[in-house]
Write a protein that holds these residues in place. Structure first.
Motif, PDB file in Angstrom:
ATOM      1  N   VAL A 176      -6.852   5.384   5.222  1.00 29.83           N
ATOM      2  CA  VAL A 176      -6.604   4.254   4.330  1.00 29.83           C
ATOM      3  C   VAL A 176      -6.384   4.758   2.910  1.00 29.83           C
ATOM      4  O   VAL A 176      -7.099   5.642   2.428  1.00 29.83           O
ATOM      5  CB  VAL A 176      -7.785   3.260   4.343  1.00 29.83           C
ATOM      6  N   CYS A 177      -5.388   4.179   2.251  1.00 30.51           N
ATOM      7  CA  CYS A 177      -5.210   4.309   0.811  1.00 30.51           C
ATOM      8  C   CYS A 177      -5.561   2.961   0.200  1.00 30.51           C
ATOM      9  O   CYS A 177      -4.910   1.950   0.496  1.00 30.51           O
ATOM     10  CB  CYS A 177      -3.768   4.697   0.481  1.00 30.51           C
ATOM     11  N   PHE A 178      -6.581   2.938  -0.647  1.00 30.54           N
ATOM     12  CA  PHE A 178      -7.070   1.703  -1.250  1.00 30.54           C
ATOM     13  C   PHE A 178      -6.502   1.572  -2.647  1.00 30.54           C
ATOM     14  O   PHE A 178      -6.796   2.388  -3.526  1.00 30.54           O
ATOM     15  CB  PHE A 178      -8.602   1.720  -1.296  1.00 30.54           C
ATOM     16  N   ASP A 179      -5.652   0.565  -2.855  1.00 25.21           N
ATOM     17  CA  ASP A 179      -5.052   0.308  -4.164  1.00 25.21           C
ATOM     18  C   ASP A 179      -5.842  -0.803  -4.847  1.00 25.21           C
ATOM     19  O   ASP A 179      -5.919  -1.928  -4.343  1.00 25.21           O
ATOM     20  CB  ASP A 179      -3.587  -0.093  -3.995  1.00 25.21           C
ATOM     21  N   THR A 180      -6.417  -0.488  -6.016  1.00 22.28           N
ATOM     22  CA  THR A 180      -7.291  -1.451  -6.687  1.00 22.28           C
ATOM     23  C   THR A 180      -6.523  -2.700  -7.140  1.00 22.28           C
ATOM     24  O   THR A 180      -7.042  -3.816  -7.037  1.00 22.28           O
ATOM     25  CB  THR A 180      -7.974  -0.796  -7.894  1.00 22.28           C
ATOM     26  N   CYS A 181      -5.299  -2.532  -7.634  1.00 24.55           N
ATOM     27  CA  CYS A 181      -4.509  -3.690  -8.063  1.00 24.55           C
ATOM     28  C   CYS A 181      -4.167  -4.568  -6.873  1.00 24.55           C
ATOM     29  O   CYS A 181      -4.280  -5.800  -6.934  1.00 24.55           O
ATOM     30  CB  CYS A 181      -3.241  -3.239  -8.788  1.00 24.55           C
ATOM     31  N   ALA A 227      -1.840 -12.642  -5.884  1.00 24.94           N
ATOM     32  CA  ALA A 227      -0.822 -12.131  -4.959  1.00 24.94           C
ATOM     33  C   ALA A 227       0.349 -11.485  -5.705  1.00 24.94           C
ATOM     34  O   ALA A 227       1.454 -11.400  -5.181  1.00 24.94           O
ATOM     35  CB  ALA A 227      -0.312 -13.214  -4.014  1.00 24.94           C
ATOM     36  N   LYS A 228       0.096 -11.019  -6.929  1.00 20.15           N
ATOM     37  CA  LYS A 228       1.130 -10.364  -7.734  1.00 20.15           C
ATOM     38  C   LYS A 228       0.782  -8.889  -7.913  1.00 20.15           C
ATOM     39  O   LYS A 228      -0.303  -8.550  -8.384  1.00 20.15           O
ATOM     40  CB  LYS A 228       1.262 -11.043  -9.097  1.00 20.15           C
ATOM     41  N   ASP A 229       1.712  -8.037  -7.542  1.00 19.36           N
ATOM     42  CA  ASP A 229       1.508  -6.597  -7.612  1.00 19.36           C
ATOM     43  C   ASP A 229       2.084  -6.066  -8.916  1.00 19.36           C
ATOM     44  O   ASP A 229       3.186  -5.525  -8.960  1.00 19.36           O
ATOM     45  CB  ASP A 229       2.191  -5.940  -6.402  1.00 19.36           C
ATOM     46  N   ARG A 230       1.326  -6.254 -10.012  1.00 19.76           N
ATOM     47  CA  ARG A 230       1.775  -5.775 -11.321  1.00 19.76           C
ATOM     48  C   ARG A 230       0.667  -4.909 -11.916  1.00 19.76           C
ATOM     49  O   ARG A 230      -0.377  -5.417 -12.331  1.00 19.76           O
ATOM     50  CB  ARG A 230       2.121  -6.946 -12.240  1.00 19.76           C
ATOM     51  N   HIS A 231       0.920  -3.614 -11.947  1.00 15.19           N
ATOM     52  CA  HIS A 231      -0.083  -2.667 -12.401  1.00 15.19           C
ATOM     53  C   HIS A 231      -0.217  -2.685 -13.922  1.00 15.19           C
ATOM     54  O   HIS A 231       0.734  -2.952 -14.650  1.00 15.19           O
ATOM     55  CB  HIS A 231       0.289  -1.251 -11.950  1.00 15.19           C
ATOM     56  N   GLU A 232      -1.435  -2.344 -14.377  1.00 13.15           N
ATOM     57  CA  GLU A 232      -1.717  -2.209 -15.801  1.00 13.15           C
ATOM     58  C   GLU A 232      -2.495  -0.917 -16.007  1.00 13.15           C
ATOM     59  O   GLU A 232      -3.079  -0.355 -15.063  1.00 13.15           O
ATOM     60  CB  GLU A 232      -2.520  -3.423 -16.294  1.00 13.15           C
TER      61      GLU A 232
END
Length: 284
Positions: A176-181, A227-232
């Motif tokens: 698994v790769c866990f993406d925090t965003c 539900a928006k994949d916008r990284h900061e």
């Protein structure tokens, strides 16, 4: 060189070559691990590698390497052409990943694209399980990355990984790769007190211990469950700095590399994000 308990790195550009360009940028920003594309992330072309560049990256054993598969990959697609291209693309990423010494190949979990969920998952069992069987023992793991919850995504919450692991028979090369965003956008409130522990506890309960192989450390421009994949950049978004410290503390993340995919094309914002994560890590 003694490896840090959680190497902190970045997705790096590879203009000029995987090793020449990627490792140079990694050094500029202080990255201890790297993630790269080995093909156009928005295309189907499957380029050959450069043996000397591959060897230079592979020989840097002090820098863990990961490959991100192109974004077009969708194992759940009802299109036979998209499925065939997806399988060929991930096979290419796995082969190239082995050539550069990658520990894992990250692939998005995909979408049903309007078809029944069970049909998409049956297709994943039929076609992805044989792909996993092809990976040699010394080859990279295939790392499933849950999405942000938009559209007909097959996997967003960490609990959604359960059906994937069941249909792929908990294969030993599956991780698994866990993406925090992504997790935050899907509804895991990492910013709430205890939110990180609750989420990673659920991840372990769903897929078992030792399956978390990589963290994509990204803050979020949008609120939880958007539900928006916008990284900061780290600490500049809705998640904030403290949850990243909680991630470092959680037993499931012990020794797991953290890779940033944050905004900014010049070295400065990425170097700052890496410095921030190292500071949080080193206080643990």
């Amino acid at each position: 060189m003694t490896s840090p308990k959680n190497p902190v790195g970045a997705h790096v550009p590879v203009a000029g070559g995987l090793a020449t360009g990627g490792l140079k940028y990694a050094a500029e920003i202080g990255a201890e691990a790297v993630q790269v594309f080995v093909a156009n992330p928005r295309g189907w072309a499957l380029p050959e590698g450069r043996p000397a560049e591959d060897a230079a990256l592979r020989d840097r054993t002090d820098v863990p390497v990961y490959v991100h598969a192109p974004y077009l990959v969708n194992f759940g697609s009802p299109s036979e052409d998209t499925l065939a291209r997806s399988l060929a693309t991930v096979r290419h990423s796995l082969t190239r990943g082995r050539a550069v010494g990658a520990l894992g190949v990250v692939v998005h979990t995909g979408s049903a694209v309007g078809r029944p969920y069970d049909d998409a998952m049956a297709q994943i069992h039929e076609h992805v399980l044989p792909l996993l069987e092809e990976i040699p023992e010394d080859g990279p793991d295939l790392l499933l990355e849950p999405m942000a919850g938009q559209g007909a995504m097959l996997c967003a919450k960490v609990q959604d990984l359960g059906p994937f692991f069941d249909r792929l028979e908990h294969h030993p090369k599956l991780g698994v790769c866990f993406d925090t965003c992504h997790a935050f956008a899907a509804g895991h409130d990492l910013a709430a007190p205890g939110g990180v522990k609750e989420t990673l506890d659920a991840l372990v309960a769903t897929v078992g211990e030792g399956r978390l192989k990589l963290v994509h450390a990204n803050d979020s421009k949008d609120p939880c469950a958007s539900a928006k994949d916008r990284h900061e950049n780290i600490g500049a978004g809705r998640i904030g700095e403290p949850p990243f410290a909680d991630l470092f503390r959680h037993p499931a993340a012990a020794g797991v590399p953290f890779i940033i995919e944050t905004p900014g094309r010049a070295p400065e914002p990425h170097a700052k994000d890496i410095t921030t994560l190292k500071r949080l890590r080193d206080r643990i």
